[in-house]
Structure formats: C-alpha cells, structure tokens
Design a protein around this motif. Structure first.
Motif, PDB file in Angstrom:
ATOM      1  N   GLY A  57       0.788  -1.219   0.000  1.00  0.00           N
ATOM      2  CA  GLY A  57       0.000   0.000   0.000  1.00  0.00           C
ATOM      3  C   GLY A  57       0.820   1.269   0.000  1.00  0.00           C
ATOM      4  O   GLY A  57       2.018   1.252   0.258  1.00  0.00           O
ATOM      5  N   SER A  63      -2.442  -3.189   2.830  1.00  0.00           N
ATOM      6  CA  SER A  63      -3.518  -3.337   1.846  1.00  0.00           C
ATOM      7  C   SER A  63      -4.358  -4.545   2.243  1.00  0.00           C
ATOM      8  O   SER A  63      -4.134  -5.150   3.284  1.00  0.00           O
ATOM      9  CB  SER A  63      -2.927  -3.536   0.450  1.00  0.00           C
ATOM     10  N   SER A  64      -5.266  -4.922   1.372  1.00  0.00           N
ATOM     11  CA  SER A  64      -6.134  -6.058   1.685  1.00  0.00           C
ATOM     12  C   SER A  64      -5.379  -7.384   1.630  1.00  0.00           C
ATOM     13  O   SER A  64      -5.859  -8.386   2.141  1.00  0.00           O
ATOM     14  CB  SER A  64      -7.328  -6.090   0.731  1.00  0.00           C
ATOM     15  N   PHE A  65      -4.210  -7.419   1.037  1.00  0.00           N
ATOM     16  CA  PHE A  65      -3.483  -8.685   0.955  1.00  0.00           C
ATOM     17  C   PHE A  65      -2.038  -8.615   1.434  1.00  0.00           C
ATOM     18  O   PHE A  65      -1.318  -9.610   1.373  1.00  0.00           O
ATOM     19  CB  PHE A  65      -3.533  -9.250  -0.468  1.00  0.00           C
ATOM     20  N   SER A  67       0.503  -6.831   4.719  1.00  0.00           N
ATOM     21  CA  SER A  67       0.450  -6.130   6.002  1.00  0.00           C
ATOM     22  C   SER A  67       1.030  -4.718   5.938  1.00  0.00           C
ATOM     23  O   SER A  67       1.826  -4.387   5.062  1.00  0.00           O
ATOM     24  CB  SER A  67       1.222  -6.936   7.050  1.00  0.00           C
ATOM     25  N   SER A  68       0.642  -3.934   6.927  1.00  0.00           N
ATOM     26  CA  SER A  68       1.218  -2.606   7.101  1.00  0.00           C
ATOM     27  C   SER A  68       2.672  -2.766   7.532  1.00  0.00           C
ATOM     28  O   SER A  68       3.003  -3.635   8.342  1.00  0.00           O
ATOM     29  CB  SER A  68       0.452  -1.842   8.183  1.00  0.00           C
ATOM     30  N   SER A  93      -0.730 -16.402   1.958  1.00  0.00           N
ATOM     31  CA  SER A  93       0.054 -15.179   1.921  1.00  0.00           C
ATOM     32  C   SER A  93       1.529 -15.500   1.721  1.00  0.00           C
ATOM     33  O   SER A  93       2.133 -16.209   2.509  1.00  0.00           O
ATOM     34  CB  SER A  93      -0.133 -14.400   3.226  1.00  0.00           C
TER      35      SER A  93
END
Length: 133
Positions: A57, A63-65, A67-68, A93
């Motif tokens: 992201g 994001s949706s797939f 991690s931060s 993942s």
C-alpha cells in the motif's frame, strides 16, 4: 542553587525536545529535519514506491493482501531477512524474496529508513521533501 540547576536542565531538555522537529537519534536509520528527509530516507521512499507499494500500500500502510509496514515495524535484522528471503504465513500469503534483485537488494536499509521514519511519525504520507546536503 541546586534547584536552579535542575530548572535550567529541565528547560534545556524541554526546548531540545520541542523545538526543531529533528529526528536524528543514533538508533534511527533516518534523519528528518522540519519534515525534510536525508538522502538515504528519500531514496528509501523512491525504492519503496518502485515496488513495495504494489502490495504493502501507499506509504507502507498495508492493503487487503499485505500487512502494514508502519503499524508494527520489524527490527532491522528481521526486515533484511524477510526482504532478502521472502516470507510465507503458512496460508496463501506469500512474499517473494528480493535478495537477487539489483533494484532492491542494495537498498534494503534505505527502504527501512523510510519505513522507520513513517512508523515513528517523523514523515507524513506522500513524497517527502529532501534535505539539502
């Protein structure tokens, strides 16, 4: 007299922490002064946006797939290992390793500097301004 010395010391410490907006402690990989990033951190921003942001992201927020990378940052050694070797969560993942990618492998510490500055609030979202050398 001792009370006056403590008061002066307190004032010096408070002014040093509050005024200047500099994030340049020795345990940090980055240097940010008044919202402007050093060359390493700025390069980390550029490298992050060249490839990492597609999954993690914009600005490392996740994001949706993927991690931060700023909400719960990794330590530098774990970050290096994950970027070089990749990681699988055991489920669906998977992050591939970038240890052989000449566009990322030499710049892992730069990317970490950028993400560390984001995680600690030294840099906001978007392209940072660059500190002049």
């Amino acid at each position: 007299m001792r009370r006056l010395q403590y008061l002066v010391l307190f004032a010096v410490v408070c002014c040093g922490l509050a005024g200047g907006g500099s994030f340049a402690a020795t345990d940090r990989f980055y240097r940010v002064v008044d919202g402007k990033a050093d060359a390493r951190t700025y390069n980390g921003y550029r490298r992050y946006n060249a490839g990492c942001n597609h999954c993690h992201g914009p600005d490392g927020i996740g994001s949706s797939f993927a991690s931060s990378l700023v909400a719960r940052p990794l330590g530098i050694e774990e970050f290096r290992r994950v970027v070089r070797n990749g990681r699988s969560s055991g489920g669906t993942s998977v992050m591939k390793g970038f240890g052989d990618d000449p566009n990322f492998a030499p710049y892992i510490d730069d990317i970490y500097a950028y993400l560390q500055a984001r995680a600690e609030g030294a840099l906001g979202r978007g392209r940072p301004q660059r500190l002049e050398p």
